[in-house]
Every structure is written in structure tokens, then in C-alpha cells.
Design an enzyme around this catalytic site. Sequence first.
Site: not given
Length: 604
Positions: A486, A537
Site C-alpha cells: 500500500k 487490488k
Amino acid sequence: MASASNSSTYDARELYELKQRAVKYYSQNGVPQKMEEVMNSMFYDNPDDVYGHLATYLHVNLYLQATYFEQFAKPPVISNVNARVALDSKGQPTLQTEVYCTVKNAQKLVATTVSATPNSSLPENARPEDREEDDKTREGNLTAALDLINGDLGQRLQGVDPTKQPEADSKLMAMYEELKVAEDERLAREAAQKAAEDPEGTSPTKDETASQTSKKGKNSGKGKSKAPPVVIAPDEPKEKLLPHAAAFSTASRAVCTSGAHVRDLPLFQHISSLRLEQTPSELCLPLPMVTIIQSGRPAPGKLNCVKEFMIVPSPKLSLQKGIQGIQQIFNYVAKSLALKGGAAARQVNDIGALCPTYDKAEQGLDILMEAMTNLELNPGEDFYIALNCAGHEIFDYEKGKYEVYGGQPKTPEDLVEFWSELLGRYPAVNAIIDPMRKADNEHWMRLCERISERCYVMGNHVWSRPGTLLTEELTEDFKTSGIVFKVDQINTVSDIINCAKKMEEAQNQIALTTCHGETTDTFLADLAVGLNARFIKLGGPIRGERVALLNRLLQIEDHLKRAGQLGEHGADSFPLITPPPLPEPEEGEETQEEEKKEEKGKKK
């Protein structure tokens, strides 16, 4: 007369010195030589009207002349970094960062980025008072990050070449370490002062008071027998970040975007060259992991163990066909839910996913399989299913068990059997994220031994942030076949690039993920292509900030096709992950084991 003569001599000397300085200045920068080359090239044209020819020549070849001299210009450097408050997709405040560079002696705006807000540590069904406290903390952190970028951090980056990402990121992280040391010293001074004021330590701390209150609440029931204590493997302590941590990832992304602009390269190619130290001949697009259904503990129903049901297109499909299939599957599921629950069932949450009331994991899996079959898409061939389990969110620390379904806790041993059996019945599932906690590493490895030959076992929450993971030693006691990164907080571009290399060497597929508070900034799509990540994602396929990333990937696909640089990810390759071998017993232990076996044989 004498004074006039002296003044004239002084002026002449001053003019002579000025000329000498000019000669030295132009000579040092090679200007006479370059001008001589230009004039000599025109001499051979032998024009009748020298000045007319020169005017025409400069008019026609102005761009070429400018380009010629550009190669001798100083490289652009960062001159200013500016940040302001913007909004994310949830209407929460976030950072918009601008980078200005001195380009050919003029200051220009070369990059603007808008950061996603990191996911809250609170569960989605948290109490209102907890949410208010969390909002205040987030606003305070944002203000701290904003002040830092517009102050010391921006000054640290002044004069840095934006194409040299490692240099910029090292300056950022050096500053973070300095701030962290200062914060640790401040806390130590406060602790020492408190100890001096209360030498016997009679005043309980805020944490101790909360702990005592919690214990009272747990033990307030009357007539209940005491259960035997449960031994729980503790989680790794969570890293405490400084309030202005978000400034560092934001600044790193902005510098990276600036470097691509300065080099006049698409951002994904610039990132790829940072990863490989050269421009590759082919680039692959990541496979989108798109959330169709979101469930989990905060969602309605008893299904806790699957937070996200995701669809992943096969590598053999083009991105355009893959996205088309994803939209068809999403629309099919949405219509099916609307037929049963009305129009409200089609509403989506903050990440663009549908949220039906499910009690079993099979319900989500069955409707995805049904959608693919009825759309004439082969499950396990054209499209796959991925599950985000978020095992750490369903672990009950009082019971030492995982609450897979509401009111149905399972031990780690039971959870291994549960996932092995479920995935055995649904071979279309080819990726599972965080099926349990890292603290239960022994059972994690047993699960890997059962399913890793047919399914990626990926880690998100179970791994440390990239900067920390870079310095950690990978052991045989805990392995994954995929890792999810992330880009937030203090995760710099360089840390993610270097950590991705490390994990690829450990046979891990790379995935990048969005945040809940995403923005329409498409940096993540370029980073995924530049990193050669296998997955990205995204959340649902319906909200603007999610669709923006899909549209950017389609744009990159078209660019690479026209340039003949579009590569393809190969078919899935699942490395078998097995637990480490048990240590060999020492000589004394081996003798004791043999004696025990002999005694058992005699008894029989």
C-alpha cells in the site's frame, strides 16, 4: 583635467575587468565554441543577404537551435514544494502536493498529486464516540503533515534532481528518523518528569485505567465459573508512526511524478527504469483484483471470515476484455441481489462493492460462479476468484479463536481444515489474502502445505511496512507466495521498489492495493505497471476513483500496443510452501524415544 583623466582611467580599468569576467564566464560555459559551430555551419550556405538569411534560418530552425543548446543546460532541480488540503472519495480531508522545478532558469509547476487517506484502524461498526476521536486524530495528523511539507520537508528537497528518486527518498527518511529521535526524547523527558512528581507510581496511567475498566466489565458477571486461561500467541507490536507520517509518502510520489515529467517519459516507464536501471523493451499490465461483494464482521449477516469476494481475469485475456467481463459479472450479481432484496440491494459501499446479507462463504462463491457460468465465462479458465479474509479482524483474543461465522469460533487447527476443505470445493479460487494471523505461523504454514500448490497465499496485514521489511530477515517459519503493498504513510517509492525486488526473489507475486479513502489520482496504476506487479487490488468497478485507475490501465495498454512493448504475464505458477523440517533430536533425546517405543512394544 587631472581628475577627468583619473576618472577616465578608472572607467577604462572597470570596463576591462568587466570584459575579462565576461570572457571567463562565457568560456567556462563553452558559449563561444557553440556559437562558432553555429556560424560556421551557415558559412557554407554563402548567402547574398547575410542578415536576411540569418533571420530566416533562425525562424525556421529556432526549435532545432533551442534543442541544440538544451543539451548543455543544467538539469532541472526542485525549487519549491507546496501542499494544501483536498478531499478524498469519502469527503475526508487529504493532501494535494505540488512540486515546482527550476527548468532552464525558470520556475515551473511539474507535478501535482492527491494522496489517498489511509484506512482507519477502527472497525466499520465502531462506536460513534470512537469515530469522533478518530476523526480528530486524523485531522491533527493532516495538519501536521501539511505544515511539514510547506516547511522543513520542502526545504530539504530544494536543489534535488527529481529524476534521482533514491536520493530524494533517502533525504525524506533521514528527516523522519530525526523527527522520531526528537519525539522519543520528548516522551522520555515527560516520563522522567512524571516519575519525579510521582516517585511511588501511585497514579495509574490512562492505559492502565482503561485496562482496569475493561477487566471489570469482563468479570462483572455473577455466578459464572472461571474458564481455564487461554494461551494466545501475541501479535507483533504495531509500529507507532509520527503524526506527520503521511507527508513522506506524499512527497515521494510527487517527486517520482516530477522525475517522469522532467525526463519526458510516461510515469510507468520512469518507474520501470528506476526498478531496472534501464528502460525495458516490454512491460506487462497488472491483473485487476476487483471486489464484487464485501462482507466481513461489520457487514450484515453472520459471515465474518471473508471480507472481500474478488474477481480476477485470466492472464490470457487482454485488459480490455478482462474489464468488460468484470463489469458483466458485477451487473449480473447486482441484478440478482435486486430481484431478491429490491433496488436497495444494488447500493455499494465506500469502495464500490455490493454488501448483501450472507451467512455462509458458499453464498458469495456460488453467486460468482453462477454469474460466470450464465455469462458463458469459464470459472478457473477465463476468470478466477480471490478472497480477502483479513484474519486479524476476526480473531477473538478472549477466546483465542477465530469467529469464522457469527457465534461459531474456530481454533487455528480448525481454521486450517475449514479453508482447505472450502477451497477444495471451489477450484476457481486462485488467491487468498491473510487467512489468519502471522502470530499463528505454525498453522499458517500447515495451511500453505495444503493449498499453496493451487492457490496464492498472500500476505497484507501479516507483513511489516516495506521500509521495515527491507531490513527484516525472511525465515523458513513463515512464508507467503504473494505480498500486498500500500502506498501510504511513510512508504516511499524507493522502499516499495526495493521491497518488491526482495519479495520476488522469495517467490512472491507482487500486488498493489488502494485505500478506502481513494482519490482520482492514477499514480497507483503507473506504479503497478512499472513494478511489473501481477495484481492491482482496486475495490469495486463502479465508483469514479476506482474507474479512474481502470481507465488509466486501458490507456497504458493502448500506448504499449502501439509501441510494440506490451508483454504478457505467464500462466499462474504456485510454489509449494511447506513447514520447516523438525529439528533432529540430540543423542540423549533419541535414546529416550527408543526406550519409550520399546516399553510400549512390551506392554502390547
